[in-house]
Design an enzyme around this catalytic site. Structure first.
Site, PDB file in Angstrom:
ATOM      1  N   SER A 109       0.829  -1.196   0.000  1.00  0.00           N
ATOM      2  CA  SER A 109       0.000   0.000   0.000  1.00  0.00           C
ATOM      3  C   SER A 109       0.874   1.261   0.000  1.00  0.00           C
ATOM      4  O   SER A 109       1.671   1.452  -0.910  1.00  0.00           O
ATOM      5  CB  SER A 109      -0.953  -0.063   1.195  1.00  0.00           C
ATOM      6  OG  SER A 109      -1.950   0.910   1.106  1.00  0.00           O
ATOM      7  N   ASP A 157     -10.014  -3.846  -4.952  1.00  0.00           N
ATOM      8  CA  ASP A 157      -9.103  -2.847  -4.389  1.00  0.00           C
ATOM      9  C   ASP A 157      -9.112  -1.611  -5.279  1.00  0.00           C
ATOM     10  O   ASP A 157      -8.891  -1.712  -6.493  1.00  0.00           O
ATOM     11  CB  ASP A 157      -7.685  -3.455  -4.327  1.00  0.00           C
ATOM     12  CG  ASP A 157      -6.649  -2.493  -3.749  1.00  0.00           C
ATOM     13  OD1 ASP A 157      -7.018  -1.400  -3.293  1.00  0.00           O
ATOM     14  OD2 ASP A 157      -5.459  -2.860  -3.755  1.00  0.00           O
ATOM     15  N   HIS A 188      -7.995  -4.873  -0.578  1.00  0.00           N
ATOM     16  CA  HIS A 188      -6.887  -4.055  -0.109  1.00  0.00           C
ATOM     17  C   HIS A 188      -6.589  -4.325   1.369  1.00  0.00           C
ATOM     18  O   HIS A 188      -7.483  -4.351   2.195  1.00  0.00           O
ATOM     19  CB  HIS A 188      -7.194  -2.562  -0.303  1.00  0.00           C
ATOM     20  CG  HIS A 188      -5.992  -1.709  -0.072  1.00  0.00           C
ATOM     21  ND1 HIS A 188      -5.052  -1.495  -1.043  1.00  0.00           N
ATOM     22  CD2 HIS A 188      -5.539  -1.079   1.031  1.00  0.00           C
ATOM     23  CE1 HIS A 188      -4.085  -0.739  -0.542  1.00  0.00           C
ATOM     24  NE2 HIS A 188      -4.359  -0.481   0.716  1.00  0.00           N
TER      25      HIS A 188
END
Length: 353
Positions: free
Chosen positions: A138, A293, A323
């Protein structure tokens, strides 16, 4: 709950979020030496396998996710232990400074400084200079990509062997790519939160979030330039557009908003925007994306950019992934099978280096 607490004045959303995500202190690991150190004044946690090794080991610099706002060494303790044990590597987990207290480029600079220090002292940790990888998920994937680009042209340090980008966020120009619409309400990262975190990292506040979501923060000529190059649904394979995608007409450009966010066009913040001359020097790459995501398309666009520039890419797509799934590995006693599968793919890739 964070918002309720903020409204009652008990604490801010961010303080609450950090508390919830802080992770538990774990006991000793029978297979690893673990120590907290500082690299160039940046706090790090170093994981070293106890078993004797035939020669120098791989080295991994790990940058955690959390939107540049959340996350800590403890939050990712289980992930880093797993990577170190399973791939027999020395892992350095980096505690970079967090937004909004520390705005861009603080997190990037911390990750870069810690990486440079490690590269200058590999011998001390029994690490092979030809097998050092940066890795992150991320926001950490964003930082790994930025550090990798910065070091690509450096001849005074060992060259990175690879970069591992786990559902990275790589641009803040277009929050209307197909994956942003398809997954706008899918946990753990909603579309609004993605813009919120990017603005907190950039400016320390989330003013103009609505304009940024609508796309009125980028001048038309610049939008056209980047669209022609990279940031465009045209560069995303058709099979990813089958789940309801409506093309949006960008709203009118607002110059005052651009003035506050123009650093979004810097590759150290949005690595997808780097020049080809930088991208073609990048090391072998592993990119993991998740179907559910908002950041899926950032990963797909970067995969194409890397491949177009002759960089070898191993891509793994979690069809049932969302995610943040890797950070939930063995979290409070539960784990998602697809998250474990993704983590094992990362380990398998490391073993090839």
């Amino acid at each position: 709950q964070g918002r309720i607490l903020e409204k009652t004045g008990l604490c801010s959303q961010i303080t609450f979020g950090r508390y919830v995500r802080q992770g538990r202190k774990l006991g000793l690991d029978p297979k690893l030496f673990i120590q907290d150190l500082q690299f160039n004044e940046v706090p790090v946690r170093v994981y070293q396998p106890k078993a004797t090794s035939d020669g120098p080991r791989r080295g991994i610099l790990f940058f955690h996710g959390g939107g540049w706002v959340f996350g800590s060494l403890d939050t990712y303790e289980k992930v880093c232990r797993y990577l170190s044990r399973e791939s027999d590597s020395v892992v350095v987990s980096v505690q970079y400074r967090l937004a909004p207290e520390h705005k861009y480029p603080a997190a990037y600079e911390d990750c870069l400084n810690a990486t440079q220090h490690f590269l200058q002292h590999l011998e001390h940790y029994g690490v092979d200079p030809a097998r050092v990888t940066v890795c992150g998920d991320s926001a950490g994937g964003n930082l790994a990509a930025a550090v990798s680009q910065t070091l690509a042209g450096r001849s005074d340090l060992p060259r990175l062997r690879a970069q591992i980008l786990i559902y990275p966020g790589l641009q803040a120009l277009d929050f209307n790519l197909p994956s942003y619409h398809q997954n706008r309400g899918v946990p753990l990262l909603f579309r609004e939160r993605a813009a919120f975190f990017a603005l907190l990292y950039l400016n320390g506040d989330a003013l103009h979030m609505q304009e940024v979501l609508e796309g009125s923060h980028i001048p038309p000529d610049m939008r056209l330039k980047y669209r022609k190059w990279w940031v465009s649904p045209d560069n995303i394979p058709e099979e990813f557009k089958v789940r309801g995608v409506k093309p949006l007409r960008p709203t009118d450009f607002i110059a005052e908003v651009y003035e506050t966010v123009k650093r979004f066009c810097e590759p150290n913040l949005c690595p997808l925007l780097a020049e080809d001359s930088v991208v073609h020097q990048l090391p072998e790459s592993f990119i993991l994306t998740c179907e559910y995501d908002v950041l899926r398309d950032d990963g797909l666009l970067y995969k194409k950019r890397l491949e177009d520039n002759g960089v070898r890419v191993t891509w793994y797509h979690l069809e049932d992934g969302f995610h943040g799934i890797i950070s939930l590995y063995d979290y409070c006693g539960f784990s998602f099978p697809s998250g474990k599968r993704g983590l094992d793919r990362v380990v398998n890739f490391l073993k090839t280096l």
